[in-house]
Design a protein around this motif. Structure first.
Motif, PDB file in Angstrom:
ATOM      1  N   UNK A   1      -1.377  -3.325 -46.549  1.00 21.25           N
ATOM      2  CA  UNK A   1      -1.906  -3.584 -45.219  1.00 21.25           C
ATOM      3  C   UNK A   1      -3.015  -2.604 -44.854  1.00 21.25           C
ATOM      4  N   UNK A   2      -2.924  -1.375 -45.384  1.00 18.03           N
ATOM      5  CA  UNK A   2      -3.940  -0.380 -45.075  1.00 18.03           C
ATOM      6  C   UNK A   2      -5.230  -0.649 -45.848  1.00 18.03           C
ATOM      7  N   UNK A   3      -5.110  -1.093 -47.112  1.00 21.12           N
ATOM      8  CA  UNK A   3      -6.292  -1.516 -47.861  1.00 21.12           C
ATOM      9  C   UNK A   3      -6.959  -2.713 -47.177  1.00 21.12           C
TER      10      UNK A   3
ATOM     11  N   UNK B   1      -1.528  -7.820 -42.136  1.00 22.63           N
ATOM     12  CA  UNK B   1      -2.964  -7.812 -42.407  1.00 22.63           C
ATOM     13  C   UNK B   1      -3.260  -8.119 -43.869  1.00 22.63           C
ATOM     14  N   UNK B   2      -2.396  -7.696 -44.768  1.00 25.17           N
ATOM     15  CA  UNK B   2      -2.649  -7.922 -46.196  1.00 25.17           C
ATOM     16  C   UNK B   2      -2.739  -9.413 -46.522  1.00 25.17           C
ATOM     17  N   UNK B   3      -1.741 -10.233 -46.212  1.00 25.47           N
ATOM     18  CA  UNK B   3      -1.885 -11.652 -46.535  1.00 25.47           C
ATOM     19  C   UNK B   3      -2.960 -12.360 -45.721  1.00 25.47           C
TER      20      UNK B   3
ATOM     21  N   UNK C   1      -5.898  -8.849 -57.478  1.00 25.74           N
ATOM     22  CA  UNK C   1      -6.146  -9.909 -56.508  1.00 25.74           C
ATOM     23  C   UNK C   1      -6.942  -9.410 -55.298  1.00 25.74           C
ATOM     24  N   UNK C   2      -6.636  -8.210 -54.836  1.00 24.32           N
ATOM     25  CA  UNK C   2      -7.248  -7.713 -53.604  1.00 24.32           C
ATOM     26  C   UNK C   2      -8.739  -7.485 -53.741  1.00 24.32           C
TER      27      UNK C   2
ATOM     28  N   UNK D   1     -11.250  -4.981 -43.594  1.00 19.93           N
ATOM     29  CA  UNK D   1     -11.615  -5.540 -42.294  1.00 19.93           C
ATOM     30  C   UNK D   1     -12.720  -4.719 -41.630  1.00 19.93           C
ATOM     31  N   UNK D   2     -12.705  -3.403 -41.807  1.00 18.17           N
ATOM     32  CA  UNK D   2     -13.808  -2.568 -41.312  1.00 18.17           C
ATOM     33  C   UNK D   2     -15.115  -2.998 -41.961  1.00 18.17           C
ATOM     34  N   UNK D   3     -15.084  -3.198 -43.297  1.00 14.97           N
ATOM     35  CA  UNK D   3     -16.289  -3.615 -44.017  1.00 14.97           C
ATOM     36  C   UNK D   3     -16.758  -4.995 -43.557  1.00 14.97           C
TER      37      UNK D   3
END
Length: 393
Positions: A369-371, A38-40, A96-97, A376-378
């Motif tokens: 991946x959790x961040x 999910x992160x990338x 970056x995130x 993704x929720x937002x």
């Protein structure tokens, strides 16, 4: 607006819409086969949506707090005992995130209406199908996943396979409320929430993973509170979350001072050991913390992180880090307050409550991946909000 400007705007909306349709289609597959991806993938979606990045007046306070928190975290690397290689630097990843995930959120708000609805339907149907897959996995001991790994020439031990499948139940436990409600706003059946919730709860229960099962009930409870009191409940939850973060060390100091001992299963006993040790270390540097990602330097007393987000923030970033994290949650929950009852806002509150819960007992604050799943929720909530707005106008 000139015709040329309008054409550019329409192209941007279509571009962002297709990016998010692709993200929606990949989400169930990533949840089942590779949650760490999910992160990338979410980062790539943000990169592709960078032209849509905007910071409006209403979002400015949250953006400022995020930037200050990132700057403080980066500064704290100067005194952190953990010295990662550049590619493993949490400070660099945060740098970056934050803009990439913000851009993905802006892309959701900017997406073409038809593609926005398509993305929400793809996500809702896809996660419902994933819920059915989890139900099958629950009653077959993970036969689908294990069979797939065997077919591609990468077999895995059954116990490790079940562990991987159970990790996916955390993903669905987080996403199902907002995905089901936003999908319903786009025209998907509301009943799609049923296989999502059942797949999460039954798989987690049969695979002995308590947290996702509890999270299903927590999401329903938090969503119900936000439905009953749409204006006051979300801000109250934000304040409660902030207070929990700031006061967390005090809870364990009181337990230690009173000599309380609780008989717990092994996994929970290990967590309690981490929490008590982290609390003791917080006392050495309560103001500035030990530095970003310093939790990794306390092995074997703490493995990777304390499995408690508030304690990790205190341990690594001190009081300032805890206060900034509390402010982030205050602003985030406050955005979900509404003057009238709305299923989408209530469901988004439910997903946010699950994120807080898992952060309290399971995942490290900086796990990429959790961040990304939080982002993704937002993004899903923004897609649903845009659909709500277009229907009212």
């Amino acid at each position: 607006m000139s015709e040329a400007a309008g054409e550019i705007r329409d192209r941007l909306g279509a571009w962002c819409g297709w990016v998010l349709v692709g993200l929606a289609g990949l989400t169930p597959l990533l949840a089942w086969l590779s949650p760490i991806s999910f992160a990338p993938v979410v980062g790539l979606a943000g990169l592709l949506c960078l032209p849509a990045l905007r910071i409006g007046p209403q979002e400015r306070p949250l953006a400022i707090v995020l930037l200050v928190a990132s700057a403080w975290a980066s500064l704290s690397t100067l005194w952190s005992p953990h010295r990662p290689a550049l590619e493993d630097s949490v400070a660099l990843k945060l740098f970056l995130q934050i803009p990439l995930y913000w851009a993905a959120w802006c892309g959701a708000r900017r997406a073409d209406p038809a593609l926005r609805r398509l993305a929400l339907k793809v996500l809702a149907w896809g996660l419902a199908a994933y819920g059915v897959v989890l139900l099958i996995e629950a009653f077959t001991g993970g036969a689908l996943y294990l069979g797939l790994r065997q077919a591609i020439g990468d077999p895995i031990r059954p116990d490790l396979g079940r562990k991987n499948i159970a990790q996916g139940s955390f993903v669905l436990a987080l996403l199902w409320p907002v995905a089901a409600a936003a999908g319903a706003r786009a025209g998907a059946p509301k009943a799609l929430a049923i296989p999502m919730a059942l797949g999460t709860a039954i798989l987690a229960s049969r695979f002995l993973s308590d947290a996702p099962t509890i999270a299903v009930g927590l999401a329903i409870l938090a969503g119900a509170l936000a439905w009953i009191w749409p204006r006051s409940a979300p801000p109250a939850m934000g304040l409660a979350t902030a207070a929990g973060i700031i006061l967390m060390p005090l809870v364990f100091l009181l337990m230690a001072g009173l000599g309380l001992r609780v008989s717990l299963p092994l996994s929970w006993a290990e967590r309690m050991s981490y929490w008590m040790y982290a609390t003791a270390q917080i006392g050495a540097h309560p103001w500035r913390g030990w530095g970003l990602d310093a939790s990794r330097a306390f092995s074997p007393h703490i493995q990777l992180h304390p499995h408690n987000g508030p304690l990790q923030l205190w341990l690594e970033l001190g009081l300032l880090g805890a206060v900034l994290a509390g402010l982030i949650w205050i602003f985030a929950f406050r955005r979900l307050a509404r003057d009238e009852r709305g299923l989408l806002a209530a469901a988004t509150v439910g997903s946010a409550a699950v994120y807080v819960f898992f952060g309290l007992i399971s995942f490290g604050v900086w796990q990429e991946w959790w961040l990304a799943l939080g982002a993704l929720v937002a993004v899903t909530g923004a897609l649903g909000d845009a659909e709500d707005t277009s229907r009212r106008s």
